[in-house]
Design a protein around this motif. Structure first.
Motif, PDB file in Angstrom:
ATOM      1  N   PHE A   1       0.829  -1.205   0.000  1.00  0.00           N
ATOM      2  CA  PHE A   1       0.000   0.000   0.000  1.00  0.00           C
ATOM      3  C   PHE A   1       0.863   1.254   0.000  1.00  0.00           C
ATOM      4  N   GLN A   2       1.877   1.300   0.858  1.00  0.00           N
ATOM      5  CA  GLN A   2       2.764   2.466   0.888  1.00  0.00           C
ATOM      6  C   GLN A   2       3.419   2.690  -0.467  1.00  0.00           C
ATOM      7  N   ARG A   3       3.916   1.625  -1.071  1.00  0.00           N
ATOM      8  CA  ARG A   3       4.566   1.772  -2.383  1.00  0.00           C
ATOM      9  C   ARG A   3       3.581   2.270  -3.433  1.00  0.00           C
ATOM     10  N   SER A   4       2.291   1.875  -3.327  1.00  0.00           N
ATOM     11  CA  SER A   4       1.302   2.378  -4.291  1.00  0.00           C
ATOM     12  C   SER A   4       1.075   3.879  -4.087  1.00  0.00           C
ATOM     13  N   VAL A   5       1.085   4.320  -2.842  1.00  0.00           N
ATOM     14  CA  VAL A   5       0.948   5.758  -2.563  1.00  0.00           C
ATOM     15  C   VAL A   5       2.168   6.504  -3.081  1.00  0.00           C
ATOM     16  N   TRP A   6       3.351   5.965  -2.836  1.00  0.00           N
ATOM     17  CA  TRP A   6       4.571   6.637  -3.306  1.00  0.00           C
ATOM     18  C   TRP A   6       4.611   6.697  -4.824  1.00  0.00           C
ATOM     19  N   GLN A   7       4.100   5.661  -5.480  1.00  0.00           N
ATOM     20  CA  GLN A   7       4.003   5.697  -6.942  1.00  0.00           C
ATOM     21  C   GLN A   7       3.034   6.792  -7.357  1.00  0.00           C
ATOM     22  N   GLY A   8       1.938   6.937  -6.629  1.00  0.00           N
ATOM     23  CA  GLY A   8       0.979   8.008  -6.901  1.00  0.00           C
ATOM     24  C   GLY A   8       1.606   9.387  -6.756  1.00  0.00           C
ATOM     25  N   LEU A   9       2.507   9.543  -5.803  1.00  0.00           N
ATOM     26  CA  LEU A   9       3.197  10.824  -5.626  1.00  0.00           C
ATOM     27  C   LEU A   9       4.003  11.186  -6.874  1.00  0.00           C
ATOM     28  N   LEU A  10       4.581  10.175  -7.497  1.00  0.00           N
ATOM     29  CA  LEU A  10       5.376  10.421  -8.705  1.00  0.00           C
ATOM     30  C   LEU A  10       4.531  10.945  -9.861  1.00  0.00           C
ATOM     31  N   GLU A  11       3.221  10.774  -9.771  1.00  0.00           N
ATOM     32  CA  GLU A  11       2.315  11.237 -10.827  1.00  0.00           C
ATOM     33  C   GLU A  11       1.885  12.689 -10.645  1.00  0.00           C
ATOM     34  N   ILE A  12       2.189  13.296  -9.501  1.00  0.00           N
ATOM     35  CA  ILE A  12       1.838  14.706  -9.275  1.00  0.00           C
ATOM     36  C   ILE A  12       2.864  15.544 -10.020  1.00  0.00           C
ATOM     37  N   PRO A  13       2.434  16.319 -11.013  1.00  0.00           N
ATOM     38  CA  PRO A  13       3.392  17.057 -11.836  1.00  0.00           C
ATOM     39  C   PRO A  13       4.179  18.113 -11.060  1.00  0.00           C
ATOM     40  N   TYR A  14       5.377  18.353 -11.513  1.00  0.00           N
ATOM     41  CA  TYR A  14       6.216  19.434 -11.004  1.00  0.00           C
ATOM     42  C   TYR A  14       5.406  20.731 -11.020  1.00  0.00           C
ATOM     43  N   GLY A  15       5.477  21.491  -9.957  1.00  0.00           N
ATOM     44  CA  GLY A  15       4.777  22.769  -9.890  1.00  0.00           C
ATOM     45  C   GLY A  15       3.310  22.653  -9.526  1.00  0.00           C
ATOM     46  N   SER A  16       2.823  21.434  -9.294  1.00  0.00           N
ATOM     47  CA  SER A  16       1.422  21.196  -8.947  1.00  0.00           C
ATOM     48  C   SER A  16       1.335  20.627  -7.538  1.00  0.00           C
ATOM     49  N   THR A  17       0.129  20.649  -7.003  1.00  0.00           N
ATOM     50  CA  THR A  17      -0.127  20.012  -5.719  1.00  0.00           C
ATOM     51  C   THR A  17      -1.396  19.176  -5.825  1.00  0.00           C
ATOM     52  N   ALA A  18      -1.565  18.292  -4.871  1.00  0.00           N
ATOM     53  CA  ALA A  18      -2.788  17.496  -4.742  1.00  0.00           C
ATOM     54  C   ALA A  18      -3.072  17.386  -3.250  1.00  0.00           C
ATOM     55  N   ASN A  19      -4.341  17.220  -2.902  1.00  0.00           N
ATOM     56  CA  ASN A  19      -4.633  17.002  -1.490  1.00  0.00           C
ATOM     57  C   ASN A  19      -4.714  15.499  -1.225  1.00  0.00           C
ATOM     58  N   TYR A  20      -4.827  15.151   0.045  1.00  0.00           N
ATOM     59  CA  TYR A  20      -4.814  13.736   0.422  1.00  0.00           C
ATOM     60  C   TYR A  20      -5.977  12.973  -0.209  1.00  0.00           C
ATOM     61  N   GLY A  21      -7.135  13.592  -0.287  1.00  0.00           N
ATOM     62  CA  GLY A  21      -8.291  12.948  -0.907  1.00  0.00           C
ATOM     63  C   GLY A  21      -8.058  12.683  -2.388  1.00  0.00           C
ATOM     64  N   GLU A  22      -7.474  13.645  -3.068  1.00  0.00           N
ATOM     65  CA  GLU A  22      -7.168  13.466  -4.492  1.00  0.00           C
ATOM     66  C   GLU A  22      -6.139  12.361  -4.705  1.00  0.00           C
ATOM     67  N   LEU A  23      -5.153  12.313  -3.832  1.00  0.00           N
ATOM     68  CA  LEU A  23      -4.149  11.260  -3.948  1.00  0.00           C
ATOM     69  C   LEU A  23      -4.781   9.899  -3.666  1.00  0.00           C
ATOM     70  N   ALA A  24      -5.657   9.842  -2.661  1.00  0.00           N
ATOM     71  CA  ALA A  24      -6.352   8.581  -2.352  1.00  0.00           C
ATOM     72  C   ALA A  24      -7.171   8.114  -3.556  1.00  0.00           C
ATOM     73  N   GLU A  25      -7.854   9.038  -4.192  1.00  0.00           N
ATOM     74  CA  GLU A  25      -8.630   8.720  -5.391  1.00  0.00           C
ATOM     75  C   GLU A  25      -7.701   8.210  -6.501  1.00  0.00           C
ATOM     76  N   ALA A  26      -6.573   8.873  -6.686  1.00  0.00           N
ATOM     77  CA  ALA A  26      -5.640   8.509  -7.757  1.00  0.00           C
ATOM     78  C   ALA A  26      -5.050   7.115  -7.571  1.00  0.00           C
ATOM     79  N   VAL A  27      -4.904   6.665  -6.322  1.00  0.00           N
ATOM     80  CA  VAL A  27      -4.335   5.331  -6.096  1.00  0.00           C
ATOM     81  C   VAL A  27      -5.417   4.275  -5.915  1.00  0.00           C
ATOM     82  N   GLY A  28      -6.664   4.654  -6.222  1.00  0.00           N
ATOM     83  CA  GLY A  28      -7.755   3.691  -6.193  1.00  0.00           C
ATOM     84  C   GLY A  28      -8.304   3.384  -4.820  1.00  0.00           C
ATOM     85  N   ARG A  29      -8.063   4.250  -3.856  1.00  0.00           N
ATOM     86  CA  ARG A  29      -8.550   4.069  -2.491  1.00  0.00           C
ATOM     87  C   ARG A  29      -9.242   5.348  -2.022  1.00  0.00           C
TER      88      ARG A  29
END
Length: 159
Positions: free
Chosen positions: A79-107
């Motif tokens: 699970f942690q590695r899936s979240v860290w992979q999701g972090l790599l998808e946040i573009p340079y100069g952009s931000t995401a909130n925890y809910g958006e990241l949770a959505e992006a990793v399918g949780r």
């Protein structure tokens, strides 16, 4: 150890891959590193992965690099590695909130668990946990302190 605009950085490796990038070197961080890997990580400054990391970080801090091309091997749960992979998808100069990241990793209902996994990210900056902010836009939850998070986000907001 390398110097940076956000302070000293400690790198760790398994000999071939970068396993950690820490923005503080304390007994607690050293214990966390040993516990995460199950062994003493390599900190020999002569490793190619360290030279490559230092060079790419130098380009990043100079504003000439937006992404990294390094062999990574963070130690964590699936699970942690899936979240860290999701972090790599946040573009340079952009931000995401925890809910958006949770959505992006399918949780989508796991924002708190995603936040906890984000806080355990062993490869700061390169796996950009600093790009995750609170739902209200606040700079919450950065293990290395709000000042360092703000400095990294400011760096990325100036092309």
């Amino acid at each position: 150890m390398i110097d940076s605009p956000v302070g000293p950085i400690m790198l760790t490796s398994d000999g071939a891959h970068l396993t950690g990038l820490y923005l503080e070197v304390t007994d607690a961080v050293l214990a966390r590193v040993a516990a995460a890997s199950g062994t003493e990580p390599e900190t020999n400054d002569d490793l190619t992965v360290f030279a490559d990391t230092e060079a790419q970080l130098g380009e990043y801090f100079a504003g000439h690099r937006r992404g990294f091309d390094l062999p990574l091997a963070p130690h964590g749960t699936e699970f942690q590695r899936s979240v860290w992979q999701g972090l790599l998808e946040i573009p340079y100069g952009s931000t995401a909130n925890y809910g958006e990241l949770a959505e992006a990793v399918g949780r989508p209902k796991a924002a708190r668990a995603v936040g906890a996994a984000n806080g355990k990210n062993p490869i700061s900056i390169i796996v950009p946990c600093h790009r995750v902010i609170g739902a209200n836009g606040s700079l919450t939850g950065y293990a290395w302190g709000e000042d360092k998070k703000r400095r990294l986000l400011t760096l990325e907001s100036h092309p």
